[in-house]
Every structure is written in structure tokens, then in C-alpha cells.
Design a protein around this motif. Sequence first.
Motif, PDB file in Angstrom:
ATOM      1  N   UNK A  43       0.826  -1.204   0.000  1.00 16.49           N
ATOM      2  CA  UNK A  43       0.000   0.000   0.000  1.00 16.49           C
ATOM      3  C   UNK A  43       0.862   1.257   0.000  1.00 16.49           C
ATOM      4  N   UNK A  44       2.182   1.079   0.078  1.00 17.27           N
ATOM      5  CA  UNK A  44       3.088   2.227   0.144  1.00 17.27           C
ATOM      6  C   UNK A  44       3.867   2.374  -1.159  1.00 17.27           C
ATOM      7  N   UNK A  45       4.242   3.633  -1.504  1.00 21.31           N
ATOM      8  CA  UNK A  45       5.014   3.837  -2.739  1.00 21.31           C
ATOM      9  C   UNK A  45       6.297   3.017  -2.742  1.00 21.31           C
ATOM     10  N   UNK A  46       6.522   2.286  -3.813  1.00 20.44           N
ATOM     11  CA  UNK A  46       7.750   1.506  -3.950  1.00 20.44           C
ATOM     12  C   UNK A  46       7.757   0.206  -3.176  1.00 20.44           C
ATOM     13  N   UNK A  47       6.653  -0.098  -2.475  1.00 14.89           N
ATOM     14  CA  UNK A  47       6.579  -1.335  -1.672  1.00 14.89           C
ATOM     15  C   UNK A  47       7.842  -1.568  -0.850  1.00 14.89           C
TER      16      UNK A  47
END
Length: 132
Positions: A43-47
Amino acid sequence: VKEAKEKRSQIMRAVKGKNTAPELVIRKLIYGLGYRYRLHGSHLPGKPDMYFTGKKKAIFIHGCFWHGHSCKRGNRQPLTNQAYWTAKIERNKIRDNKNLTLLFERGWSVLVIWECDLKKNLTPLIQSFLGS
Ligand SMILES: [Zn+2]
């Protein structure tokens, strides 16, 4: 050509896959220091490879070649398909920077650990990043 392709997919697995050897080393170290984390924050940018929800902190463990680190390993020239790799790594670097910016904008702190950092004692760095 076939051999080169097989070699390439081997490299890709080694550097791009989840649960790579450097990741496992870092996880073990961080767990041993008493921190508890979550993995692969999709769910976060760049995992980010690891993240700490309460602290809003994220850790990436980057392969030097794949992410274009300016170190000996990262500057290694592939023997085949040089143009392909150069372009791909350039795209990865741009994407990495974009993801870092997005995380910062959301109020996250980020630590990038490079594959070549694994030779060092990372405990002080990790402790100062994660705090108590
Ligand atoms: Zn490196």
C-alpha cells in the motif's frame, strides 16, 4: 543467446525477487535488535521491503546492480545487452527517487540499505534510524 537469456533471468531473480539473501540478513539483524516490522508494504510507494507502521519508517534493501548504486558492484558492466540494462537501471533509479519523494510527502522516513552495505556493521545505523 539462450545462455545469455538464462543468465539474465538468473540475475533478475537474484536481484529483484522478494526474500533475497540481503533482505533475510537485514531482517534477522533487525529482529535481533528487538524491532518488529511488516514486510513488502504494497500500500506504500515503492513497496518498502520492511516498514514500521507506528513509527512511519520504511526500509528498502537495494541490490547495487539493479538499482544503479554508485559502487563497484553497481558500476559493473553487463557483458550482454548493455543498452537494455543501462536503460532499465536508469528507469529503476528514476522510479526509486519518485517513490522516496512520495513517501517523504506522506510523512515517512526512509532508510535505503545497499547490498554492499552488508559488509559493514549496520547496527548503529539501524538503531539511530529506528530509535527506541
Ligand atoms: Zn553498492
